[in-house]
Design a protein around this motif. Structure first.
Motif, PDB file in Angstrom:
ATOM      1  N   UNK A  72       0.828  -1.683   0.184  1.00  0.00           N
ATOM      2  CA  UNK A  72      -0.102  -0.313  -0.063  1.00  0.00           C
ATOM      3  C   UNK A  72       0.865   1.291   0.168  1.00  0.00           C
ATOM      4  N   UNK A  73       1.859   1.580   0.735  1.00  0.00           N
ATOM      5  CA  UNK A  73       2.780   2.459   0.962  1.00  0.00           C
ATOM      6  C   UNK A  73       3.527   2.850  -0.540  1.00  0.00           C
ATOM      7  N   UNK A  74       4.168   1.420  -1.080  1.00  0.00           N
ATOM      8  CA  UNK A  74       4.220   1.689  -2.623  1.00  0.00           C
ATOM      9  C   UNK A  74       3.651   2.189  -4.050  1.00  0.00           C
ATOM     10  N   UNK A  75       2.823   1.780  -3.238  1.00  0.00           N
ATOM     11  CA  UNK A  75       1.086   1.679  -4.099  1.00  0.00           C
ATOM     12  C   UNK A  75       0.874   3.496  -3.996  1.00  0.00           C
ATOM     13  N   UNK A  76       1.043   4.345  -2.794  1.00  0.00           N
ATOM     14  CA  UNK A  76       0.687   5.843  -2.541  1.00  0.00           C
ATOM     15  C   UNK A  76       1.963   6.445  -3.034  1.00  0.00           C
ATOM     16  N   UNK A  77       3.357   6.248  -3.182  1.00  0.00           N
ATOM     17  CA  UNK A  77       4.062   6.923  -3.158  1.00  0.00           C
ATOM     18  C   UNK A  77       4.633   6.966  -5.124  1.00  0.00           C
ATOM     19  N   UNK A  78       3.985   5.568  -5.378  1.00  0.00           N
ATOM     20  CA  UNK A  78       3.764   5.389  -7.010  1.00  0.00           C
ATOM     21  C   UNK A  78       2.747   6.603  -7.835  1.00  0.00           C
ATOM     22  N   UNK A  79       1.832   6.464  -7.295  1.00  0.00           N
ATOM     23  CA  UNK A  79       0.547   7.989  -7.306  1.00  0.00           C
ATOM     24  C   UNK A  79       1.640   9.190  -7.492  1.00  0.00           C
ATOM     25  N   UNK A  80       2.366   9.746  -6.036  1.00  0.00           N
ATOM     26  CA  UNK A  80       2.917  10.257  -5.607  1.00  0.00           C
ATOM     27  C   UNK A  80       3.972  11.031  -7.147  1.00  0.00           C
TER      28      UNK A  80
END
Length: 88
Positions: A72-80
């Motif tokens: 979930x953290x990597x998904x959010x960072x990817x969007x960022x």
């Protein structure tokens, strides 16, 4: 542990405003999140840590995420990095 490489697409790189947004984003997760540029790796829990890497437009950085909510953290960072960084 998972990691992903990003090329900084914002011409100004990661300056104070996007670094602050990134710290706020990563504090929502329990995973340990680090950023690597070249041979230097810092935890993304501090504005100064991020700014110390001096990531400029065109630089490649690696995000390393380790912990129970790492996906979930990597998904959010990817969007960022793909959507938000260029607008900050």
């Amino acid at each position: 542990m998972i990691s992903k490489n990003y090329i900084i697409t914002a011409a100004d790189g990661i300056h104070a405003r996007p670094a602050t947004a990134l710290v706020k984003l990563t504090k929502r997760f329990k995973a340990t999140i680090s950023m690597k540029k070249g041979e230097r790796t810092v935890k993304i829990n501090s504005l100064l840590n991020i700014l110390s890497l001096a990531a400029k437009g065109g630089d490649t950085i690696t995000i390393i995420v380790d912990g129970e909510d790492e996906v979930g953290a990597l998904v959010a960072i990817d969007i960022f990095f793909h959507d938000e960084l260029k607008h900050l």
